[in-house]
Design a protein around this motif. Structure first.
Motif, short mmCIF file in Angstrom:
data_model
loop_
_atom_site.label_atom_id
_atom_site.label_comp_id
_atom_site.label_asym_id
_atom_site.label_seq_id
_atom_site.Cartn_x
_atom_site.Cartn_y
_atom_site.Cartn_z
N THR A 97 40.92 40.12 -38.97
CA THR A 97 41.56 41.04 -39.92
C THR A 97 43.03 40.70 -40.16
O THR A 97 43.67 41.30 -41.02
CB THR A 97 41.47 42.50 -39.44
N PHE A 98 43.57 39.76 -39.39
CA PHE A 98 44.96 39.36 -39.59
C PHE A 98 45.17 37.96 -39.03
O PHE A 98 44.36 37.45 -38.25
CB PHE A 98 45.93 40.32 -38.90
N THR A 99 46.25 37.34 -39.46
CA THR A 99 46.65 36.04 -38.92
C THR A 99 48.16 35.99 -38.83
O THR A 99 48.87 36.56 -39.67
CB THR A 99 46.14 34.88 -39.80
N THR A 100 48.67 35.33 -37.80
CA THR A 100 50.12 35.13 -37.66
C THR A 100 50.47 33.66 -37.95
O THR A 100 51.63 33.26 -37.76
CB THR A 100 50.62 35.50 -36.26
N GLU A 101 49.50 32.89 -38.38
CA GLU A 101 49.71 31.46 -38.65
C GLU A 101 50.90 31.21 -39.56
O GLU A 101 51.74 30.34 -39.29
CB GLU A 101 48.45 30.85 -39.27
N PHE A 102 51.02 31.98 -40.61
CA PHE A 102 52.03 31.70 -41.63
C PHE A 102 53.40 32.27 -41.27
O PHE A 102 54.42 31.63 -41.50
CB PHE A 102 51.54 32.22 -42.99
N VAL A 103 53.42 33.47 -40.69
CA VAL A 103 54.72 34.06 -40.32
C VAL A 103 55.30 33.32 -39.12
O VAL A 103 56.53 33.24 -38.98
CB VAL A 103 54.60 35.57 -40.03
N ASP A 104 54.47 32.77 -38.24
CA ASP A 104 54.99 31.99 -37.12
C ASP A 104 55.73 30.76 -37.63
O ASP A 104 56.79 30.41 -37.12
CB ASP A 104 53.84 31.54 -36.21
N LYS A 105 55.19 30.13 -38.65
CA LYS A 105 55.84 28.96 -39.24
C LYS A 105 57.09 29.38 -40.02
O LYS A 105 58.08 28.63 -40.05
CB LYS A 105 54.87 28.21 -40.15
N ALA A 106 57.02 30.54 -40.65
CA ALA A 106 58.19 31.04 -41.41
C ALA A 106 59.36 31.33 -40.50
O ALA A 106 60.52 31.11 -40.87
CB ALA A 106 57.79 32.28 -42.20
N LYS A 107 59.08 31.79 -39.29
CA LYS A 107 60.17 32.10 -38.36
C LYS A 107 60.95 30.87 -37.96
O LYS A 107 62.13 30.92 -37.67
CB LYS A 107 59.58 32.76 -37.09
N VAL B 5 50.17 30.37 -49.61
CA VAL B 5 50.30 31.49 -48.67
C VAL B 5 51.53 31.29 -47.78
O VAL B 5 52.26 32.24 -47.49
CB VAL B 5 49.03 31.65 -47.82
N GLN B 6 51.77 30.05 -47.37
CA GLN B 6 52.94 29.78 -46.55
C GLN B 6 54.23 30.09 -47.30
O GLN B 6 55.18 30.65 -46.75
CB GLN B 6 52.95 28.32 -46.10
N LYS B 7 54.26 29.74 -48.58
CA LYS B 7 55.44 30.02 -49.39
C LYS B 7 55.66 31.53 -49.53
O LYS B 7 56.79 32.01 -49.48
CB LYS B 7 55.30 29.38 -50.76
N LEU B 8 54.57 32.28 -49.70
CA LEU B 8 54.68 33.74 -49.78
C LEU B 8 55.20 34.30 -48.47
O LEU B 8 56.08 35.18 -48.45
CB LEU B 8 53.31 34.35 -50.09
N ALA B 9 54.68 33.79 -47.36
CA ALA B 9 55.13 34.25 -46.04
C ALA B 9 56.61 33.93 -45.84
O ALA B 9 57.38 34.77 -45.34
CB ALA B 9 54.29 33.61 -44.95
N ASN B 10 57.02 32.74 -46.24
CA ASN B 10 58.44 32.37 -46.12
C ASN B 10 59.33 33.36 -46.85
O ASN B 10 60.36 33.81 -46.33
CB ASN B 10 58.67 30.97 -46.71
N ALA B 11 58.92 33.70 -48.07
CA ALA B 11 59.72 34.61 -48.90
C ALA B 11 59.79 36.01 -48.31
O ALA B 11 60.86 36.62 -48.22
CB ALA B 11 59.14 34.65 -50.32
N PHE B 12 58.64 36.51 -47.88
CA PHE B 12 58.60 37.89 -47.36
C PHE B 12 59.33 38.01 -46.02
O PHE B 12 60.02 39.01 -45.77
CB PHE B 12 57.16 38.37 -47.23
N VAL B 13 59.17 37.03 -45.14
CA VAL B 13 59.86 37.09 -43.85
C VAL B 13 61.37 37.03 -44.06
O VAL B 13 62.13 37.72 -43.38
CB VAL B 13 59.38 35.95 -42.92
N LYS B 14 61.79 36.23 -45.01
CA LYS B 14 63.22 36.14 -45.33
C LYS B 14 63.74 37.50 -45.81
O LYS B 14 64.85 37.93 -45.45
CB LYS B 14 63.45 35.08 -46.41
#
Length: 342
Positions: free
Chosen positions: A332-342, A248-257
């Motif tokens: 219903t949501f989490t910012t855990e992964f996008v926070d790390k992606a930033k 999930v973290q890898k997906l978040a990294n890709a999408f935020v980029k």
């Protein structure tokens, strides 16, 4: 002279989706070898879900060591069904389904929030434009939505109820998007309806209708819905997220980029990265459709403040599943992964 039949990209994706789900339905409990992930999109060629294909075209999934297979369904509600049944690992669709599913006992959460506006547009046909000048005029009309129980269905009903029209005083008709929506409008099977770009751009270009309510910008969504309306997102089963955090973290990294890339490139540059078959009305019209929709996207994948509350208020206005039911928005949501992606 030989004639080559070329199927639109969305049609090819739909065929591939059917073949894949038939071959390996229910096999989404773990990521496959090589980091393979299956994601269903509620219409791959819709501009509101553009980050899905764009991320693949930019190579950001590959950069993260992921093998992502993007599948397509014409409506978000059908994509959600694929997730609940275990056929895919995630869905690129509207965040509001996470609330609807929670009250039905299914725990799903948005892990990357693509947008802070709905991106939807209510259009009316030229034939009906004189009698439908606002949502107050929905009474007695047939209005197109992508699918019954879809987010376009939810939002159409909210706009009606907000303007004093009961949900039993008009009809929503499932007409999909793209050419099926346009044909329904031309044939007067519907007098108006809710859709997105590039369908909106094609309707205006063909002079088949006009925009009644525009929710492609945060300002437009606030005016129509009373606040920021988080819509397109990547949402996944909560249990799966907890068991596969690295993926999930890898997906978040890709999408935020990708979201950051979109914020620094022109509509024409974005259009040039997308499959050519997505530009049904031509390159110029497709770029214009992207330009009209770009304001809806976030640049960081973070859920907008007060966004979940707006969605809950909208759904409670008409959805019998939510009336009297308690919704825990924090689940219903989490910012855990996008926070790390930033």
């Amino acid at each position: 002279m030989r004639t080559h039949l070329r199927l639109p990209a969305a049609a090819v994706s739909a065929v591939l989706a059917l073949a894949t789900l038939t071959a390996c339905g229910g096999d989404s409990s773990a990521v496959g070898s090589g980091g393979k992930v299956k994601i269903m999109v509620g219409g791959l060629d819709k501009v509101i879900y553009l980050p899905a294909m764009l991320t693949q075209k930019l190579g950001y999934f590959t950069d993260e060591g992921l093998d992502v297979q993007l599948l397509t369904e014409p409506a978000g509600v059908q994509a959600t069904t694929s997730l609940v049944s275990g056929d895919v690992h995630g869905v690129v669709g509207f965040y509001d389904h996470t609330l609807d599913l929670q009250v039905k006992g299914k725990h799903v959460q948005s892990v990357v929030q693509f947008s802070h506006a709905s991106g939807e547009v209510e259009v009316v046909s030229n034939k009906a434009a004189a009698e439908i000048t606002s949502a107050k005029d929905f009474k007695g009309k047939k209005l197109g939505v992508t699918g019954l129980g879809s987010s376009t269905d939810f939002l159409t009903k909210y706009l009606a109820v907000k303007n004093g029209v009961r949900t039993d005083e008009f009809s929503t008709v499932a007409v999909g998007a793209g050419q099926t929506f346009i044909s329904a409008l031309q044939q007067n099977s519907i007098q108006g309806g809710m859709t997105t770009d590039p369908t909106v751009a094609q309707i205006l270009d063909k002079k088949l209708g006009k925009v009644l309510i525009d929710m492609r910008t945060p300002e437009g969504s606030k005016a129509a819905l009373g606040g920021p309306y988080p819509s397109s997102s990547l949402y996944m089963n909560t249990d799966w997220v907890n068991k596969n955090k690295e993926t999930v973290q890898k997906l978040a990294n890709a999408f935020v980029k990708t979201l950051k890339w979109m914020s620094t490139h022109s509509p024409e540059e974005i259009a040039a990265k997308m499959p050519t078959d997505y530009a049904q009305g031509g390159d110029g019209l497709y770029a214009k459709a992207i330009e009209s929709t770009l304001p809806m996207f976030t640049t960081d994948g973070v859920m907008p403040a007060d966004g979940p509350e707006t969605v809950e208020r909208v759904l409670r206005a008409f959805n019998p599943n939510l009336k009297g039911a308690k919704v825990d928005l924090s689940k219903t949501f989490t910012t855990e992964f996008v926070d790390k992606a930033k």
